[in-house]
Scaffold this active site. Structure first.
Site, PDB file in Angstrom:
ATOM      1  N   HIS A  36       0.848  -1.187   0.000  1.00  0.00           N
ATOM      2  CA  HIS A  36       0.000   0.000   0.000  1.00  0.00           C
ATOM      3  C   HIS A  36       0.882   1.235   0.000  1.00  0.00           C
ATOM      4  O   HIS A  36       2.054   1.189   0.378  1.00  0.00           O
ATOM      5  CB  HIS A  36      -0.930   0.010   1.218  1.00  0.00           C
ATOM      6  CG  HIS A  36      -0.218   0.182   2.533  1.00  0.00           C
ATOM      7  ND1 HIS A  36       0.528  -0.820   3.113  1.00  0.00           N
ATOM      8  CD2 HIS A  36      -0.136   1.246   3.377  1.00  0.00           C
ATOM      9  CE1 HIS A  36       1.024  -0.396   4.266  1.00  0.00           C
ATOM     10  NE2 HIS A  36       0.644   0.862   4.441  1.00  0.00           N
ATOM     11  N   ALA A  38       0.694   5.885  -1.062  1.00  0.00           N
ATOM     12  CA  ALA A  38      -0.079   7.121  -1.095  1.00  0.00           C
ATOM     13  C   ALA A  38      -1.257   7.041  -2.052  1.00  0.00           C
ATOM     14  O   ALA A  38      -2.261   7.736  -1.872  1.00  0.00           O
ATOM     15  CB  ALA A  38       0.834   8.279  -1.484  1.00  0.00           C
ATOM     16  N   ASP A 174       8.627   6.994 -15.845  1.00  0.00           N
ATOM     17  CA  ASP A 174       8.816   6.529 -14.470  1.00  0.00           C
ATOM     18  C   ASP A 174       9.336   5.096 -14.446  1.00  0.00           C
ATOM     19  O   ASP A 174       8.917   4.282 -13.625  1.00  0.00           O
ATOM     20  CB  ASP A 174       7.500   6.629 -13.692  1.00  0.00           C
ATOM     21  CG  ASP A 174       7.715   6.558 -12.182  1.00  0.00           C
ATOM     22  OD1 ASP A 174       8.850   6.838 -11.726  1.00  0.00           O
ATOM     23  OD2 ASP A 174       6.752   6.238 -11.459  1.00  0.00           O
TER      24      ASP A 174
END
Length: 501
Positions: A36, A38, A174
């Protein structure tokens, strides 16, 4: 919460994961939490409707399966709390659908939104994706021994996926070990397209797409921090070079504590750039800072990685160049001698159509983006519930339609350019222009094998430049003050978001 309450969520089961509600298709059972952060939660889940039979078509029939099927379910949360989160979620949905079927890009199986039963509102999306066993970051961190052939295979697969992405005029932006998913058989897939952007050969069309850039610092191309006069597909190649170096050395090559330190570490390895490169830096503060540093010679990769294959170091050298114009392209990297053992033209396919960012990147209102997300989810849910043959037919039709639209758009651009260059001919009869008789194969149907198909889900399916001042002005410059350092850090952190010339 009692499972009997599930019907109020339209037949979905309610689970507790990391103290949050995780509401999924009742045919799936949570296996374990995978992580998990943000932006949400990820769990692995097993398909199990009690009969251990997986439906294989939209008519509800089932086929026997020796093993239950597993998926990764990602819950993206709070997508409407900020425009940037909403746009990121929309980007992820569209690109995962667009690239669906390529073997080195993670496959999206299904989408779901869970409206509040009282208000009908929703603030989260569930993505059902293929489950991979780990990511590259976990493999490197584990310290397990890897051979040079492992490095070759991993980098080759990354480049195959990136080649397909770049051929659609998309920049991933990314790429890092954590976004490369790997199975025990060393199959690799690229994931996470939330920061992706479109690319155009026309720099003016790229300028507006560099906002909201928050990619991981250690893998971020220097031209993004230094605000070069243009950005290209080379930014992703830099990231692949950083990944290759991390495989060779077992740790990240450039581990800056902040953006100024990141720049310092890059220059310590690559050496002081020539004046021609410095003049292309859009940030004058960054130009001045680089000129204030002591002259540094380029480090030797042979000394940094003494046990590495010399061919790997040659490829690394070509990937990690400060000037993006000198960086190797994805196509040339695929043909590099280091990867010749794996080289297979059939694996290095290109996307036949360009991805259309303009249809949604210019949309900024939350209500408009929310409607776009709802439309995407509904269309995709309908699509994946069709028989696989119909999915393939629909995908082929959409590709051909898009290619024809792009062909017509290119013809219009060429005609406008001709009229701009020869204004005296603007009034000529359009039927007399050479474009009406232009022979082209852009719109010619390709053989079916040219298109990546929706994956045959054997295990499960949901079917039912400005010149700077000369160098001698800065050679005696003192190091920046604390205030200047902070300003420089801010500017490097924003990169092209801050300064574009």
């Amino acid at each position: 919460m009692d499972q009997q309450e599930a019907p109020i969520y339209y037949g979905r089961s309610v689970n507790k994961v990391y103290n949050q509600e995780f509401i999924i298709d009742s045919r799936f059972k949570i296996v374990k939490e995978l992580g998990h952060g943000a932006y949400g939660i990820v769990c692995s889940a097993k398909y199990d409707n009690g009969s251990k039979k997986v439906p294989d078509s939209n008519n509800g029939n089932a086929s026997s399966s020796a093993n239950a099927s597993f998926v990764a379910i990602k819950k993206i949360t709070n997508i409407f709390s900020k425009n940037i989160l909403c746009k990121r979620a929309l980007r992820e949905l569209k690109l995962l659908q667009f690239f669906r079927g390529h073997k080195n890009i993670t496959c999206l199986y299904d989408l779901d939104i869970i409206p509040n039963p009282m208000t009908g509102e929703f603030n989260e999306i569930y993505l059902y994706e293929e489950l991979m066993e780990c990511d590259m970051h976990q493999i490197i961190r584990s310290g397990q021994p890897l051979s040079d052939q492992h490095y070759q295979s991993f980098i080759y697969q990354v480049l195959c996926g990136l080649n397909f992405i770049h051929s659609a005029d998309v920049l991933h932006r990314d790429l890092k070990p954590g976004n490369l998913l790997v199975n025990a058989d060393c199959e690799l897939k690229i994931c996470d397209f939330g920061l992706a952007r479109g690319f155009s050969e026309n720099p003016d069309e790229n300028a507006g797409f560099m906002t909201e850039y928050v990619a991981t610092r250690w893998y971020r191309a220097p031209e993004i921090m230094l605000s070069f006069t243009n950005y290209t597909k080379a930014i992703d190649i830099w990231s692949v070079g950083c990944i290759l170096a991390e495989l060779l050395g077992g740790k990240p090559l450039f581990r800056g504590k902040d953006y100024v330190d990141q720049l310092n570490q890059i220059l310590m390895i690559l050496g002081t750039p020539p004046e021609s490169t410095l003049q292309r830096i859009g940030s004058h503060r960054a130009q001045n800072y680089v000129r204030s540093l002591p002259i540094t010679r380029k480090a030797s990769y042979e000394e940094l990685f003494p046990d590495a294959n010399p061919l790997a170091l040659d490829l690394l050298e070509r990937m990690l160049t400060l000037d993006p114009r000198e960086r190797i392209t994805v196509r040339d990297a695929l043909n590099h001698k280091y990867l010749e053992l794996w080289h297979d033209p059939k694996e290095e396919i290109e996307c036949q159509v360009k991805f259309d960012f303009k249809s949604f990147e210019t949309v900024d209102g939350l209500d408009e983006m929310k409607q776009l997300i709802m439309d995407e989810v509904q269309k995709f849910r309908e699509f994946v519930r069709k028989p696989i043959e119909e999915q393939q037919r629909i995908q082929m039709q959409l590709h051909m339609q898009k290619r024809e639209e792009q062909r017509q758009e290119e013809e219009e651009k060429e005609l406008l350019e001709q009229q701009r260059q020869f204004p005296a001919q603007e009034s000529m009869d359009i039927s007399q222009t050479p474009y009406n008789n232009l022979e082209t194969n852009i719109g010619t149907p390709q053989v079916e094998d040219d298109y990546p198909r929706p994956q045959e889900l054997d295990e499960f399916t949901f079917s039912n430049l400005e010149s700077s001042s000369s160098m001698n002005l800065f050679q005696d410059m003192a190091k920046p003050s604390g205030e200047e350092y902070i300003k420089l850090e801010e500017e490097l952190g924003f990169g092209l978001d801050w300064c574009y010339v």
